[in-house]
Design an enzyme around this catalytic site. Structure first.
Site, PDB file in Angstrom:
ATOM      1  N   LYS A 156       0.864  -1.189   0.000  1.00 53.53           N
ATOM      2  CA  LYS A 156       0.000   0.000   0.000  1.00 53.53           C
ATOM      3  C   LYS A 156       0.900   1.238   0.000  1.00 53.53           C
ATOM      4  O   LYS A 156       1.041   1.939   1.006  1.00 53.53           O
ATOM      5  CB  LYS A 156      -0.931  -0.064   1.222  1.00 53.53           C
ATOM      6  CG  LYS A 156      -2.166   0.788   1.087  1.00 53.53           C
ATOM      7  CD  LYS A 156      -3.192   0.399   2.138  1.00 53.53           C
ATOM      8  CE  LYS A 156      -4.202   1.512   2.364  1.00 53.53           C
ATOM      9  NZ  LYS A 156      -4.959   1.915   1.197  1.00 53.53           N
TER      10      LYS A 156
HETATM   11  N1  PMP Z   1      -7.990  -1.620  -3.122  1.00 54.07           N
HETATM   12  C1  PMP Z   1      -7.355  -0.439  -3.048  1.00 54.07           C
HETATM   13  C2  PMP Z   1      -6.626   0.057  -4.250  1.00 54.07           C
HETATM   14  C3  PMP Z   1      -7.389   0.321  -1.867  1.00 54.07           C
HETATM   15  O1  PMP Z   1      -6.764   1.486  -1.792  1.00 54.07           O
HETATM   16  C4  PMP Z   1      -8.104  -0.175  -0.759  1.00 54.07           C
HETATM   17  C5  PMP Z   1      -8.175   0.639   0.510  1.00 54.07           C
HETATM   18  N2  PMP Z   1      -7.097   0.355   1.354  1.00 54.07           N
HETATM   19  C6  PMP Z   1      -8.736  -1.407  -0.878  1.00 54.07           C
HETATM   20  C7  PMP Z   1      -8.656  -2.111  -2.065  1.00 54.07           C
HETATM   21  C8  PMP Z   1      -9.487  -2.006   0.287  1.00 54.07           C
HETATM   22  O2  PMP Z   1      -8.585  -2.366   1.295  1.00 54.07           O
HETATM   23  P1  PMP Z   1      -8.995  -2.432   2.832  1.00 54.07           P
HETATM   24  O3  PMP Z   1     -10.242  -3.207   2.893  1.00 54.07           O
HETATM   25  O4  PMP Z   1      -7.860  -3.113   3.464  1.00 54.07           O
HETATM   26  O5  PMP Z   1      -9.181  -1.033   3.285  1.00 54.07           O
END
Ligand code: PMP
Length: 305
Positions: A156
């Protein structure tokens, strides 16, 4: 313009609690210039018992660490201490329900060498449903998700989000609420900040890990499907298949579970209110609030398209 802090806001920076208005960083930082940083997005909820709980804090900080390691940002932090710092930031700001943003970033270095030191920030703000409460009008993006051979897409990393910003901006300029991105092979990947699921003939589908950020909310939705005996399958699918879905939803920490109204202007077979997505949205809310969820899914006969 949304204000994320005021004169009284406290944040955590490298082991210290500081006023947001007094904390500072170096403008020559490698992260600022090259997008070489890692972040998390986490939510705290006031549970049914009245406690403030950070949902899946360990999972988020495990991913924070892995995201840094994948792009060679040193990780000299202890996750239990960082989780405690999150709770302390909430307490110092008198926050009960909040969005928490840890950020690992690197000091000045104008070369393209991997970092040798890392700084850590944790801040929090009150944030309602990130994509709103309404059903989303989604547009297929002209931008693809980055090729996993060109980037560590499971990290991320801040720089990766320029792709998300471009896609989201394009969709909004065309009058839609949000974008949907395909992967480099033309399969449906994910949204700019959320994972995608669809319902077809009583079953739920979502793309497998590989070309997506494997979301923590995605994992929770899969867990809920298993617990609630809803058939769930991870598979690659095309945009054409998605257009024939009974219902579609996005999920993510900030967005939670949010239904789609339409894709490129075309609606879906089932009204959202009768969909498995809506049922999972309620189950997700109960899970984060630590409430018992006893509701049974009542399938209505499929709508005529
Ligand atoms: N895909 C992307 C590109 C994101 O930025 C996020 C947000 N973090 C998610 C999926 C969903 O991830 P999470 O459920 O861990 O927030």
């Amino acid at each position: 313009m949304y204000s994320y802090y005021d004169q009284n806001t406290i944040l955590y920076l490298n082991g210290q609690y500081l006023k947001a208005t007094e904390a500072s960083t170096d403008l020559y930082g490698q992260s600022l210039h090259y997008g070489y940083a890692v972040f998390e997005g986490i939510r705290a909820y006031k549970t049914a018992k009245g406690e403030v709980k950070i949902f899946k804090a360990k999972e988020h900080f495990d991913r924070f660490k892995r995201s840094c390691e994948l792009i060679h940002i040193p990780y000299p932090f202890n996750n239990d201490e960082l989780i405690e710092a999150c709770y302390e930031v909430l307490r110092r700001n008198n926050m009960e329900e909040a969005y928490i943003r840890p950020l690992a970033f690197c000091p000045p270095n104008m070369t393209l060498k991997a970092a040798s030191e890392t700084e850590v920030l944790i801040c929090a703000w009150e944030w309602g449903a990130y994509l709103g409460e309404k059903l989303l009008r989604v547009a297929t993006s002209s931008y693809q998700r980055p090729n996993p051979k060109a980037f560590k897409i499971e990290s991320k990393s801040a720089g990766l989000y320029v792709n998300s910003i471009l896609a989201s901006q394009e969709a909004k300029e065309k009058g839609y609420d949000e974008a949907l991105l395909l992967d480099m092979n033309g399969y449906v990947a994910e949204g700019p900040g959320a994972n995608v699921f669809f319902e077809k003939d009583g079953k739920i589908f979502t793309p497998p890990p590989g070309n997506i950020l494997p979301g923590i909310t995605r994992a929770t939705v899969i867990e809920l499907c298993k617990e609630l005996n809803i058939p769930i399958e991870e598979k690659l699918f095309t945009i054409e298949e998605l257009r024939t879905a009974d219902s579609v939803f996005y999920c993510g920490t900030a967005a939670e579970v949010v239904g789609w109204d339409s894709l490129d202007g075309q609606g879906f077979a089932k009204p959202w209110a009768d969909s498995l997505g809506k049922y999972l949205q309620k189950a997700y809310k109960a899970r984060v609030l630590e409430q018992e969820f006893t509701e049974k899914y009542q399938p209505k006969s499929a709508a005529v398209v």
